[in-house]
Design a protein around this motif. Sequence first.
Motif, short mmCIF file in Angstrom:
data_model
loop_
_atom_site.label_atom_id
_atom_site.label_comp_id
_atom_site.label_asym_id
_atom_site.label_seq_id
_atom_site.Cartn_x
_atom_site.Cartn_y
_atom_site.Cartn_z
N PRO A 135 -11.40 3.75 -1.15
CA PRO A 135 -12.56 3.86 -0.26
C PRO A 135 -12.41 3.02 0.99
CG PRO A 135 -13.06 2.37 -2.05
CD PRO A 135 -11.68 2.91 -2.31
N GLY A 136 -13.19 3.37 2.00
CA GLY A 136 -13.24 2.58 3.23
C GLY A 136 -13.04 3.43 4.45
N CYS A 137 -13.41 2.87 5.59
CA CYS A 137 -13.27 3.59 6.85
C CYS A 137 -12.87 2.59 7.95
CB CYS A 137 -14.56 4.29 7.21
SG CYS A 137 -14.45 5.29 8.71
N PRO A 138 -11.62 2.33 8.11
CA PRO A 138 -10.48 2.59 7.24
C PRO A 138 -10.40 1.54 6.14
CG PRO A 138 -9.69 1.51 9.21
CD PRO A 138 -11.19 1.70 9.39
N PRO A 139 -9.73 1.85 5.05
CA PRO A 139 -9.59 0.87 3.98
C PRO A 139 -8.72 -0.31 4.41
CG PRO A 139 -8.95 3.06 3.25
CD PRO A 139 -9.12 3.13 4.72
N ALA A 140 -9.01 -1.43 3.82
CA ALA A 140 -8.18 -2.62 4.07
C ALA A 140 -6.86 -2.48 3.32
CB ALA A 140 -8.91 -3.87 3.61
N PRO A 141 -5.80 -3.09 3.81
CA PRO A 141 -4.52 -3.02 3.09
C PRO A 141 -4.62 -3.50 1.64
CG PRO A 141 -4.17 -3.84 5.30
CD PRO A 141 -5.66 -3.76 5.10
N GLU A 142 -5.50 -4.47 1.38
CA GLU A 142 -5.68 -4.93 0.01
C GLU A 142 -6.20 -3.81 -0.89
OE1 GLU A 142 -6.03 -8.39 2.77
OE2 GLU A 142 -7.08 -6.49 2.65
N GLY A 143 -7.04 -2.95 -0.34
CA GLY A 143 -7.54 -1.81 -1.09
C GLY A 143 -6.44 -0.83 -1.45
N VAL A 144 -5.51 -0.65 -0.53
CA VAL A 144 -4.38 0.24 -0.79
C VAL A 144 -3.51 -0.33 -1.91
CG1 VAL A 144 -2.38 1.36 0.23
CG2 VAL A 144 -4.39 0.95 1.61
N LEU A 145 -3.25 -1.62 -1.85
CA LEU A 145 -2.44 -2.25 -2.88
C LEU A 145 -3.15 -2.20 -4.23
CD1 LEU A 145 -1.03 -5.31 -0.91
CD2 LEU A 145 0.09 -3.13 -1.42
N HIS A 146 -4.47 -2.38 -4.22
CA HIS A 146 -5.23 -2.26 -5.46
C HIS A 146 -5.14 -0.84 -6.01
CE1 HIS A 146 -8.30 -3.03 -8.44
NE2 HIS A 146 -8.96 -1.96 -8.01
N GLY A 147 -5.25 0.16 -5.12
CA GLY A 147 -5.11 1.55 -5.54
C GLY A 147 -3.74 1.84 -6.12
N LEU A 148 -2.70 1.26 -5.51
CA LEU A 148 -1.34 1.44 -6.02
C LEU A 148 -1.19 0.83 -7.41
CD1 LEU A 148 1.58 2.38 -5.37
CD2 LEU A 148 1.99 0.07 -4.55
N LEU A 149 -1.76 -0.36 -7.61
CA LEU A 149 -1.69 -1.01 -8.92
C LEU A 149 -2.46 -0.20 -9.97
CD1 LEU A 149 -2.05 -4.75 -7.88
CD2 LEU A 149 0.02 -3.56 -8.63
N GLU A 150 -3.60 0.36 -9.57
CA GLU A 150 -4.37 1.21 -10.50
C GLU A 150 -3.58 2.47 -10.85
OE1 GLU A 150 -7.36 0.85 -12.11
OE2 GLU A 150 -7.20 -1.22 -11.42
N LEU A 151 -2.91 3.05 -9.86
CA LEU A 151 -2.08 4.23 -10.13
C LEU A 151 -0.94 3.88 -11.07
CD1 LEU A 151 -1.43 7.19 -9.62
CD2 LEU A 151 -0.16 6.48 -7.59
N GLN A 152 -0.34 2.72 -10.89
CA GLN A 152 0.72 2.29 -11.80
C GLN A 152 0.20 2.14 -13.23
OE1 GLN A 152 2.21 -1.24 -9.83
NE2 GLN A 152 3.91 -0.08 -8.93
N ASP A 153 -1.02 1.62 -13.37
CA ASP A 153 -1.62 1.52 -14.71
C ASP A 153 -1.86 2.90 -15.30
OD1 ASP A 153 -1.58 -1.23 -14.61
OD2 ASP A 153 -3.70 -1.42 -14.05
N MET A 154 -2.30 3.84 -14.47
CA MET A 154 -2.52 5.21 -14.95
C MET A 154 -1.20 5.85 -15.40
SD MET A 154 -5.24 6.66 -12.15
CE MET A 154 -5.26 8.31 -12.81
N ILE A 155 -0.14 5.61 -14.66
CA ILE A 155 1.18 6.16 -15.04
C ILE A 155 1.62 5.56 -16.36
CG2 ILE A 155 3.62 6.22 -14.40
CD1 ILE A 155 2.66 6.34 -11.45
N GLU A 156 1.41 4.26 -16.51
CA GLU A 156 1.81 3.59 -17.75
C GLU A 156 1.03 4.12 -18.95
OE1 GLU A 156 3.11 -0.90 -18.81
OE2 GLU A 156 1.21 -0.67 -17.75
N ARG A 157 -0.26 4.39 -18.75
CA ARG A 157 -1.10 4.93 -19.83
C ARG A 157 -0.90 6.42 -20.05
NH1 ARG A 157 -5.13 1.99 -17.01
NH2 ARG A 157 -5.98 3.97 -16.29
N GLY A 158 -0.33 7.11 -19.04
CA GLY A 158 -0.13 8.55 -19.14
C GLY A 158 -1.37 9.36 -18.81
N THR A 159 -2.21 8.84 -17.89
CA THR A 159 -3.48 9.51 -17.58
C THR A 159 -3.54 10.10 -16.18
OG1 THR A 159 -4.45 7.38 -16.92
CG2 THR A 159 -4.77 8.06 -19.21
#
Length: 163
Positions: A128-152
Amino acid sequence: MSKDGNAGFLTTRLNDFINWGKKNSMWPLPFGTSCCGIELMSTLAADYDMARFGAEVVRFSPRQSDLLIVAGIINLKMAPILRTVYDQMSDPKYVMSFGACASSGGIFNVYSVLQGIDTLIPVDIYVPGCPPAPEGVLHGLLELQDMIERGTTHAQKQRVCHA
């Protein structure tokens, strides 16, 4: 062989090992169209350095990438191109919707702007954001990595459904 002469070994499920590899070696394809694209560039630069999180190799060819980062406004004229880029990516592929415009059309509730890329392609992570902060992007990347690890992720769920 360890120092005491015993052979060491590691036991795990093959799927867990594969997901670990996918999680730590994503190759993003940036699809930046407006101000969110500039914020994405700053996330890839030295100050924030997405390379620390396994997304170092930025590719500009869909056939060489597995993470599509859509950053900015997608006009209806661009929608078929975005769909073609997504279709050309090899499986498994993941999608990050970056910013209010890519996620929901943002403030542009007009006929010429796609009201969210999830109407066109499946999205795994929304930043989220307009525009999102770089920290938000890194948080999104870490969440995506967790999703990949869980297989979701969408790709992993689809693979299970078709198996």
